[in-house]
Design an enzyme around this catalytic site. Structure first.
Site, PDB file in Angstrom:
ATOM      1  N   GLU A 111       0.850  -1.192   0.000  1.00 34.03           N
ATOM      2  CA  GLU A 111       0.000   0.000   0.000  1.00 34.03           C
ATOM      3  C   GLU A 111       0.882   1.237   0.000  1.00 34.03           C
ATOM      4  O   GLU A 111       1.714   1.420   0.888  1.00 34.03           O
ATOM      5  CB  GLU A 111      -0.937   0.026   1.204  1.00 34.03           C
ATOM      6  N   ASP A 155      -2.062  12.174  -2.512  1.00 31.30           N
ATOM      7  CA  ASP A 155      -2.016  13.640  -2.523  1.00 31.30           C
ATOM      8  C   ASP A 155      -2.430  14.125  -3.905  1.00 31.30           C
ATOM      9  O   ASP A 155      -1.823  13.754  -4.909  1.00 31.30           O
ATOM     10  CB  ASP A 155      -0.597  14.110  -2.197  1.00 31.30           C
ATOM     11  N   ASP A 172     -10.912  10.940  -4.352  1.00 31.53           N
ATOM     12  CA  ASP A 172     -12.170  11.681  -4.252  1.00 31.53           C
ATOM     13  C   ASP A 172     -12.054  13.041  -4.936  1.00 31.53           C
ATOM     14  O   ASP A 172     -12.892  13.919  -4.730  1.00 31.53           O
ATOM     15  CB  ASP A 172     -12.600  11.845  -2.789  1.00 31.53           C
ATOM     16  N   ASN A 230     -11.410   7.414   8.132  1.00 35.84           N
ATOM     17  CA  ASN A 230     -11.842   8.765   8.489  1.00 35.84           C
ATOM     18  C   ASN A 230     -11.627   9.730   7.337  1.00 35.84           C
ATOM     19  O   ASN A 230     -12.433  10.640   7.116  1.00 35.84           O
ATOM     20  CB  ASN A 230     -11.082   9.254   9.732  1.00 35.84           C
ATOM     21  N   PHE A 231     -10.555   9.535   6.583  1.00 35.09           N
ATOM     22  CA  PHE A 231     -10.273  10.404   5.443  1.00 35.09           C
ATOM     23  C   PHE A 231     -11.377  10.285   4.397  1.00 35.09           C
ATOM     24  O   PHE A 231     -11.874  11.294   3.884  1.00 35.09           O
ATOM     25  CB  PHE A 231      -8.918  10.039   4.828  1.00 35.09           C
ATOM     26  N   GLU A 232     -11.769   9.053   4.069  1.00 34.65           N
ATOM     27  CA  GLU A 232     -12.818   8.859   3.072  1.00 34.65           C
ATOM     28  C   GLU A 232     -14.152   9.397   3.575  1.00 34.65           C
ATOM     29  O   GLU A 232     -14.933   9.971   2.808  1.00 34.65           O
ATOM     30  CB  GLU A 232     -12.942   7.383   2.708  1.00 34.65           C
TER      31      GLU A 232
END
Length: 286
Positions: A91, A165, A201, A263-265
């Site tokens: 990853e 990023d 996103d 949490n980011f998504e």
């Protein structure tokens, strides 16, 4: 997961054991990250002290993010570092480690390598893995493009790049992790029929992924979802202009079931952003 775009982790192909000589590192590297302060709070410092010896892969050049000279990521290194010859999933940009640690916990038969450059993210990943006592995950604090340049053919079953990023300014698009050169190095690193899974996103980044990957030799888009995207890029702060631009249809994937809702998504969804998933399979070069 039985459809081709959601290749099950359990059935990843066996990897080759070929070795390649590490190329010389360029004098001027285009980095996909900005080096930030590595200060840790007490909790994360304790996690680093307690778990770095167990999980941190010692392949960096001192205190730098360069890969140490002479290091090759190959099946021999996997067997040495993980203690087995299980398939490897890498990853890129682990962030806080939520996704890769959840995947490692759910799939003890698979090895996971988390690549993260920021100290707090590395420490939090160590903390999550250590609290669960996982044995099938390692973390490397190195520049991902450099590591893939010295990765032997067939070493990895899959590569994941989730929410990289976006580098929204047009002059910084060259810093985006998804580039032709990176795709070539990942293609070489993947086992037969291995996949590169990507998610973003940011609509402009989704267009960038299609521009780089869809026509690239050696890659097959396994997606089945049709999406409409603007045909021109927008700069930072100009995303609203995209609605008035000419659009075209592109093929993407259903949401990867193996990715947890981090949490980011969640923040992206709460802000009304659309998640774009991609699954590209490495196939024979023409």
């Amino acid at each position: 997961m039985t459809d081709p775009e959601s290749t099950a982790i359990d059935s990843v192909a066996a990897m080759a054991t070929d070795h390649t000589e590490a190329p010389a590192h360029p004098l001027h590297k285009v980095l996909s990250f900005v080096r930030r302060s590595g200060r840790l709070d007490d909790r994360l410092q304790r996690a680093w002290d307690n778990y770095a010896g167990t999980y941190l892969l010692d392949i960096a050049a001192g205190n730098l993010l360069d890969v140490r000279e002479g290091v090759t990521l190959d099946r021999a290194l996997v067997e040495s570092a993980w203690g087995n010859d299980n398939p490897l999933i890498v990853e890129i940009g682990t962030g806080q480690g939520e996704n890769v640690v959840a995947a490692a916990a759910a799939h003890p038969e698979t090895n996971f390598l988390a690549l993260e450059v920021y100290d707090p993210g590395v420490a939090h990943t160590l903390l999550l893995a250590g609290k669960q006592g996982l044995t099938n995950i390692r973390v490397a604090q190195v520049n991902a493009p450099e590591l893939f340049k010295v990765t032997a053919p067939g070493t990895a079953a899959e590569v994941w790049t989730f929410f990289p990023d976006p580098w929204p300014k047009k002059k910084h698009h060259k810093r985006r992790i998804v580039q032709e050169a990176m795709a070539g190095d990942i293609h070489r690193a993947l086992a037969a029929d291995g996949v590169w899974r990507i998610a973003t996103d940011i609509e402009d980044y989704a267009l960038h992924v299609h521009e780089v990957m869809d026509g690239l030799d050696g890659w097959k888009n396994l997606g089945s979802v049709t999406v409409s995207l603007p045909l021109e890029h927008v700069g930072k702060g100009n995303a609203d202009l995209a609605a008035d631009m000419p659009h075209a249809d592109f093929t993407e994937s259903e949401r990867f079931e193996g990715r947890v809702l981090t949490n980011f998504e969640k923040k992206g969804l709460a802000a009304g952003r659309v998640i774009h998933d991609f699954t590209y399979q490495a196939v024979a070069l023409h």
